[in-house]
Scaffold this active site. Structure first.
Site, PDB file in Angstrom:
ATOM      1  N   GLN A  62      -5.388  -3.872  -9.245  1.00  0.00           N
ATOM      2  CA  GLN A  62      -5.087  -5.295  -9.219  1.00  0.00           C
ATOM      3  C   GLN A  62      -6.230  -6.120  -9.794  1.00  0.00           C
ATOM      4  O   GLN A  62      -7.354  -5.644  -9.947  1.00  0.00           O
ATOM      5  CB  GLN A  62      -4.778  -5.755  -7.788  1.00  0.00           C
ATOM      6  CG  GLN A  62      -5.827  -5.381  -6.771  1.00  0.00           C
ATOM      7  CD  GLN A  62      -5.277  -5.275  -5.362  1.00  0.00           C
ATOM      8  OE1 GLN A  62      -4.283  -5.896  -5.003  1.00  0.00           O
ATOM      9  NE2 GLN A  62      -5.924  -4.485  -4.536  1.00  0.00           N
ATOM     10  N   GLU A 117     -10.106  -6.872   3.382  1.00  0.00           N
ATOM     11  CA  GLU A 117     -11.189  -7.809   3.664  1.00  0.00           C
ATOM     12  C   GLU A 117     -11.771  -7.642   5.057  1.00  0.00           C
ATOM     13  O   GLU A 117     -12.851  -8.147   5.361  1.00  0.00           O
ATOM     14  CB  GLU A 117     -10.695  -9.245   3.495  1.00  0.00           C
ATOM     15  CG  GLU A 117      -9.708  -9.644   4.560  1.00  0.00           C
ATOM     16  CD  GLU A 117      -9.065 -10.994   4.279  1.00  0.00           C
ATOM     17  OE1 GLU A 117      -9.621 -11.994   4.746  1.00  0.00           O
ATOM     18  OE2 GLU A 117      -8.042 -11.024   3.593  1.00  0.00           O
ATOM     19  N   ASP A 137      -6.758   0.937   3.022  1.00  0.00           N
ATOM     20  CA  ASP A 137      -6.570   0.080   1.848  1.00  0.00           C
ATOM     21  C   ASP A 137      -6.718   0.938   0.599  1.00  0.00           C
ATOM     22  O   ASP A 137      -7.585   1.814   0.524  1.00  0.00           O
ATOM     23  CB  ASP A 137      -7.586  -1.059   1.839  1.00  0.00           C
ATOM     24  CG  ASP A 137      -7.176  -2.178   0.894  1.00  0.00           C
ATOM     25  OD1 ASP A 137      -6.727  -3.230   1.386  1.00  0.00           O
ATOM     26  OD2 ASP A 137      -7.287  -1.999  -0.338  1.00  0.00           O
ATOM     27  N   ALA A 169      -1.614   3.497   1.563  1.00  0.00           N
ATOM     28  CA  ALA A 169      -1.259   3.377   2.980  1.00  0.00           C
ATOM     29  C   ALA A 169      -0.070   4.261   3.342  1.00  0.00           C
ATOM     30  O   ALA A 169      -0.010   4.820   4.443  1.00  0.00           O
ATOM     31  CB  ALA A 169      -0.954   1.924   3.314  1.00  0.00           C
ATOM     32  N   ASP A 186      -0.473  -5.510   6.464  1.00  0.00           N
ATOM     33  CA  ASP A 186      -1.297  -6.593   5.931  1.00  0.00           C
ATOM     34  C   ASP A 186      -1.456  -6.349   4.432  1.00  0.00           C
ATOM     35  O   ASP A 186      -2.559  -6.163   3.917  1.00  0.00           O
ATOM     36  CB  ASP A 186      -2.657  -6.625   6.627  1.00  0.00           C
ATOM     37  CG  ASP A 186      -3.490  -7.837   6.230  1.00  0.00           C
ATOM     38  OD1 ASP A 186      -2.926  -8.766   5.626  1.00  0.00           O
ATOM     39  OD2 ASP A 186      -4.699  -7.839   6.519  1.00  0.00           O
TER      40      ASP A 186
END
Length: 338
Positions: A62, A117, A137, A169, A186
């Site tokens: 990304q 994060e 993640d 994940a 998330d």
């Protein structure tokens, strides 16, 4: 493209631009203020005045930017979309993490999909009953620079109850033998050719997530924009898809200022989920270390009541999310831009 760094004197003036196509920087001749533009839709942009750009990169998965904004402080952007900001990230993360953990009778082990994060792990680790938080993640680069720059989450990253894994994940959840009291989605928003939209499908919920929940297990996921104009993008579809898999499903939403919209979450289980407001407040007082800034029992119950338009859309939605029949929010993942 989803993101532009621009220099502009006033929002109302049209100026001649110098465009650098390699880094999406737009320089105006007569001004030195820098703005970060997030594309909300094809005809709508949302701009943040910047102090500085702390980090910009394109990882394997990304487009990443960590920016320091005048209004919201440090903010994490993935594929041109706001993920969280220092000023109001507590709203999103309290809403994501605490409702399922408080509704669960005794949560001890949690699996967080995404959350690079560290804020979701931070909130989960506030619960006194917590024995283990697995945070998985896919993007090591996101995790590494959040560790470096996001001071608020350093204690969470250093907590010995946190099991930090860099992996897909889905693949990680499939291979693990343990089950979880709460599984948290998330994840980045479902963008076309982004890294996460496959993790919003009925097949994933039914064949990967649900089998990994303990008897009283609860699943929760962020479910995208839930505003009066945006809720049909993915929110109603994710809600309806989860209804095909779990017996008890609760949708809730609230406004997140840095997202420029209301945001939605969906919580689900095969056991009755909801507790009353008084009981939720008691559990907040006895089960959580520290104070919550946003969530309490009365507010949470109010957040499950939608306005007339959104409520009807949730009731009438028939779309079931699959890889071959997916919905996306405006924007594109890295595969489209390369």
């Amino acid at each position: 493209m989803g993101v532009v760094f621009s220099k502009t004197k006033t929002m109302g003036e049209l100026k001649q631009n110098h465009v650098n196509n390699n880094n999406n920087v737009v320089d105006h001749d007569d001004d030195d203020s820098t703005w970060y533009e997030e594309v909300i839709d094809e005809d709508l942009k949302w701009s943040f005045k910047l102090n500085s750009v702390l980090h910009k990169a394109i990882s394997e998965y990304q487009d990443i930017a960590l920016i320091d904004t005048k209004r919201f402080g440090k903010a994490l952007m993935l594929d041109g979309k706001m993920q969280s900001s220092e000023a109001d990230e507590f709203i999103y993360h309290e809403c994501l993490i605490h409702p399922p953990l408080l509704c669960h009778p005794n949560p001890k082990i949690v699996y967080i999909m995404g959350g690079g994060e560290g804020s979701s792990a931070r909130e989960a680790l506030k619960h006194k009953s917590m024995e283990k938080v697995v945070m998985c993640d896919i993007d090591k680069e996101v995790v590494d620079f959040c560790k470096k720059y996001l001071v608020a989450n350093r204690e969470a990253f250093a907590d010995n109850k946190l099991d930090l894994v860099i992996n897909c994940a889905k693949a990680e959840l499939e291979k693990r033998n343990e089950k979880y009291d709460v599984i948290v989605g998330d994840l980045a928003d479902p963008l076309e050719d982004g890294p996460c939209y496959q993790l919003y499908t009925k097949d994933f919920y039914e064949n990967v997530v649900k089998p990994k929940l303990n008897k009283n297990g609860i699943f929760v996921t962020q479910a995208g924009p839930a505003g009066i104009f945006s809720h049909k993008e993915v929110f109603t579809s994710i809600h309806n898809t989860i209804k095909q898999v779990f017996k008890y499903v609760v949708a809730y939403s609230t406004h997140v200022p840095s997202f420029a919209d209301s945001w939605g979450w969906v919580m689900a289980s095969d056991q009755p989920i909801l507790i009353d407001a008084v009981e939720m407040d008691k559990r907040i007082e006895t089960r959580i270390n520290g104070k919550l800034l946003y969530l309490d029992g009365v507010w949470f119950h109010s957040s499950t009541i939608m306005n007339k338009t959104v409520s009807k859309s949730l009731q009438n939605e028939t779309h079931v999310y699959t890889e071959d029949n997916a919905r996306f929010i405006p924007g594109h993942g890295i595969a489209v831009r390369n």
